[in-house]
Design a protein around this motif. Structure first.
Motif, mmCIF file in Angstrom:
data_model
loop_
_atom_site.group_PDB
_atom_site.id
_atom_site.type_symbol
_atom_site.label_atom_id
_atom_site.label_comp_id
_atom_site.label_asym_id
_atom_site.label_seq_id
_atom_site.Cartn_x
_atom_site.Cartn_y
_atom_site.Cartn_z
ATOM 1 N N GLY A 184 -5.916 -2.520 2.008
ATOM 2 C CA GLY A 184 -7.074 -1.809 1.632
ATOM 3 C C GLY A 184 -7.700 -2.050 0.391
ATOM 4 O O GLY A 184 -8.857 -2.121 0.171
ATOM 5 N N THR A 185 -6.889 -2.409 -0.510
ATOM 6 C CA THR A 185 -7.236 -2.585 -1.767
ATOM 7 C C THR A 185 -7.825 -4.220 -1.836
ATOM 8 O O THR A 185 -8.931 -4.313 -2.272
ATOM 9 C CB THR A 185 -6.337 -2.505 -2.713
ATOM 10 N N GLY B 254 -3.585 2.026 2.823
ATOM 11 C CA GLY B 254 -3.927 0.574 2.879
ATOM 12 C C GLY B 254 -4.194 0.059 4.133
ATOM 13 O O GLY B 254 -4.866 -0.914 4.317
ATOM 14 N N THR C 168 -6.150 2.071 -3.535
ATOM 15 C CA THR C 168 -7.040 1.901 -2.095
ATOM 16 C C THR C 168 -8.061 3.025 -2.179
ATOM 17 O O THR C 168 -9.164 2.649 -1.657
ATOM 18 C CB THR C 168 -5.973 2.155 -0.931
#
Length: 259
Positions: free
Chosen positions: A119-120, A44, A76
């Motif tokens: 990151g997601t 992430g 992610t």
């Protein structure tokens, strides 16, 4: 036609075992190989290019072991790399996204919370999903350091409790009635989370939905394992195997391997 080739599953560490458990429960005859890329956890915090490179590396390791289907058991990696993986490799992929839809359709307060990695939450795929439900208030929270604490075996630590309280209490104040767990590590925190949030708030993760999708794609491609032979479940980590063994609750077929 049937296939006794294994299902490959990878994650940026041990969290995707929450997905493996649901797949194994639904498809007990299937052979599986799980890769825990703990050495590079968490994904992430990495750039999109790094996430794609690591996802390709894991995919190639699983293809070397003749996997018939690959589950990207990482939100992610899915939201940043699944498109590239599908274009590059000739094998079915199952991805994972935060379960926004059931929460958005079920909410009565018109407010839901999402706990996920940076990151997601920053990914294009996630933001497209959010746009679909623009009528719902979505309270997003990056789970800074949660994955690392889980990887370090500190699920029930005081540090974990303090972080969860810091992340969840503003969501409760915002009147959420659904909490979406947008990282496959986070289901292991559910007992801790339940101590912090009120009982009426429903917690949703993607495990059961991913298992059902895996079954559907195997059926569609005539890849279900119909053999009565004893199956094998193999787990590999490129870090210390102790935490992986602890989270699985067993130590057989859990190996340390450089990949």
């Amino acid at each position: 036609m049937s296939s006794n080739k294994p299902i490959g599953i990878f994650d940026s560490g041990i969290g995707g075992t929450s997905i493996w458990k649901e797949i194994h429960k639904l498809l007990p005859h299937e052979n599986t190989i799980y890769l825990a890329d703990s050495k590079n956890a968490p994904y992430g915090q990495k750039s999109k290019e790094e996430i794609i490179a690591l996802s390709c590396k894991n995919t190639e390791e699983l293809l070397k072991q003749d996997c018939k289907l690959i589950v990207v058991a990482c939100n992610t990696a899915t939201t940043n790399a699944i498109k590239e993986l599908r274009e590059k490799y000739d094998v079915p992929f199952i991805g994972i996204e935060p379960a926004i839809k059931p929460a958005a359709l079920g909410t009565e307060t018109q407010t839901i919370g999402i706990l996920a990695t940076k990151g997601t939450l920053n990914s294009e795929l996630f933001n497209k999903a959010v746009e679909t439900f623009s009528n719902i208030k979505i309270v997003e929270q990056i789970g800074h350091n949660l994955v690392q604490l889980i990887e370090d075996g500190k699920i029930e630590s005081e540090e974990m409790t303090k972080l969860l309280e810091k992340y969840l209490k503003p969501m409760v104040t915002a009147n959420i009635d659904y909490l979406v767990l947008g990282c496959t590590h986070y289901p292991y925190l559910i007992p801790q989370i339940k101590k912090i949030i009120p009982e009426h708030i429903k917690i949703i993760d993607s495990g059961v939905a991913v298992a059902k999708q895996t079954q559907k794609i195997l059926q569609k491609n005539d890849l279900l394992n119909l053999s009565d032979a004893e199956n094998t479940q193999l787990f590999y980590t490129n870090s210390d195997a102790a935490v992986l063994k602890s989270i699985l609750g067993f130590s057989e077929n859990v190996f340390e391997k450089d990949f």
